[in-house]
Structures are given as structure tokens and as C-alpha cells.
Design a protein around this motif. Structure first.
Motif, short mmCIF file in Angstrom:
data_model
loop_
_atom_site.label_atom_id
_atom_site.label_comp_id
_atom_site.label_asym_id
_atom_site.label_seq_id
_atom_site.Cartn_x
_atom_site.Cartn_y
_atom_site.Cartn_z
N ASN A 32 0.83 -1.21 0.00
CA ASN A 32 0.00 0.00 0.00
C ASN A 32 0.87 1.26 0.00
O ASN A 32 0.58 2.21 -0.72
CB ASN A 32 -0.94 0.01 1.21
CG ASN A 32 -2.10 -0.96 1.04
OD1 ASN A 32 -2.48 -1.30 -0.06
ND2 ASN A 32 -2.64 -1.40 2.16
N LYS A 36 0.94 4.00 -2.93
CA LYS A 36 0.53 5.36 -2.58
C LYS A 36 1.68 6.36 -2.67
O LYS A 36 1.50 7.47 -3.18
CB LYS A 36 -0.05 5.37 -1.16
CG LYS A 36 -0.50 6.72 -0.69
CD LYS A 36 -1.03 6.65 0.73
CE LYS A 36 -1.38 8.04 1.23
NZ LYS A 36 -1.69 8.04 2.64
N ASN A 40 1.96 5.85 -7.47
CA ASN A 40 0.95 6.85 -7.82
C ASN A 40 1.57 8.20 -8.20
O ASN A 40 1.14 8.80 -9.19
CB ASN A 40 -0.06 7.02 -6.70
CG ASN A 40 -1.09 5.92 -6.68
OD1 ASN A 40 -1.15 5.10 -7.60
ND2 ASN A 40 -1.88 5.88 -5.64
N ASP A 51 -2.34 12.64 -6.81
CA ASP A 51 -3.02 11.65 -5.97
C ASP A 51 -4.10 10.95 -6.78
O ASP A 51 -5.15 11.53 -7.07
CB ASP A 51 -3.63 12.35 -4.75
CG ASP A 51 -4.20 11.37 -3.76
OD1 ASP A 51 -3.98 10.16 -3.91
OD2 ASP A 51 -4.87 11.82 -2.81
N SER A 53 -5.93 8.47 -5.84
CA SER A 53 -7.09 8.03 -5.05
C SER A 53 -8.22 9.05 -5.09
O SER A 53 -9.36 8.72 -4.80
CB SER A 53 -6.68 7.74 -3.61
OG SER A 53 -6.22 8.92 -2.98
N ASN A 71 -5.96 2.22 -7.42
CA ASN A 71 -5.02 1.87 -6.36
C ASN A 71 -5.15 0.41 -5.96
O ASN A 71 -4.16 -0.30 -5.79
CB ASN A 71 -5.23 2.75 -5.13
CG ASN A 71 -4.69 4.14 -5.30
OD1 ASN A 71 -3.92 4.41 -6.22
ND2 ASN A 71 -5.07 5.03 -4.40
#
Length: 125
Positions: A32, A36, A40, A51, A53, A71
Motif C-alpha cells: 500500500n 501510494k 501513484n 493523488d 485516489s 489503487n
């Protein structure tokens, strides 16, 4: 009943499973963070958003957060790739069991041919 439960949880397979779940949870946290914090932003350089997300679109009053889905897909692909390589490594390290059976199990074709032969022999009697 308590004795049975104690025997159940002290089996080797249960301990292996518990260790696997704990390591899997820790590995998921690492993946993760990788997605992240590293992947990303790299993808964000190309699409202009940092970002992923927060990517979403709205139709009427419904909001579709496809960035979170991206994601999750990236996380899944990374974990699947690592598991694939782990299984390949384990298969390479683990010694293969040699079959010492002199009379291997018959194939389906051999079984069918024997059944046909037996039916023909019964018919000719």
C-alpha cells in the motif's frame, strides 16, 4: 472441548496459517505504501494528477471514485506478482517426489479400452 480446541490450534498447519496471515498483513502495508507513495506519484507525473485516489467522476448525484479502484488494482497486481515469484522459488527449492510405482495408474483411454474389450468378450460368450 477445550482439549480439542487446544489440539486444533496447536497443529502445524494452523501455526503456518497464522504466520502467513501476519506476514501477509505486514506485506500488504508495504505494498500500500509502495503504491501510494511511489507508484501513484510516478503515474501522476504523466496524467497531471499527483493523488490517484482522489480521481472521480459524477453522474447526477452518484460519484464514482475510480482512483481508489486503480489503487486497489495496482496493489493486487503487485501482490499477485510477488506471490507468483514466491511460488516459483518454493517449487524450485522443494525437492520433487520421485514416483517409484512400477505400475502407474492407467490413463482414461486405457480404462475405456479395457471396458470395451470386456464388453465385447461378454457379448461373444
Amino acid at each position: 472441548m477445550i482439549k480439542e480446541f487446544k489440539e486444533f490450534i496447536s497443529r502445524g498447519n494452523m501455526m503456518d496459517l497464522a504466520v502467513g496471515v501476519i506476514i501477509g498483513a505486514a506485506f500488504t502495508a508495504i505494498v500500500n505504501s509502495l503504491v501510494k507513495d511511489l507508484i501513484n506519484p510516478l503515474i501522476g507525473l504523466f496524467i497531471g494528477k499527483i493523488d490517484l485516489s482522489n480521481l472521480k467522476f459524477t453522474i447526477g448525484e452518484a460519484t464514482f471514485k475510480y482512483g481508489s479502484f486503480l489503487n486497489a488494482v495496482i496493489n493486487f497486481l503487485i501482490i499477485a506478482l510477488v506471490v507468483f515469484f514466491l511460488i516459483k522459488l518454493v517449487n524450485k527449492i522443494t525437492p520433487k517426489k520421485e514416483v517409484e510405482d512400477d505400475d502407474p495408474a492407467p490413463t482414461n483411454e486405457e480404462i475405456y479400452l479395457r471396458q470395451i474389450r470386456d464388453l465385447l468378450q461378454e457379448k461373444n460368450k
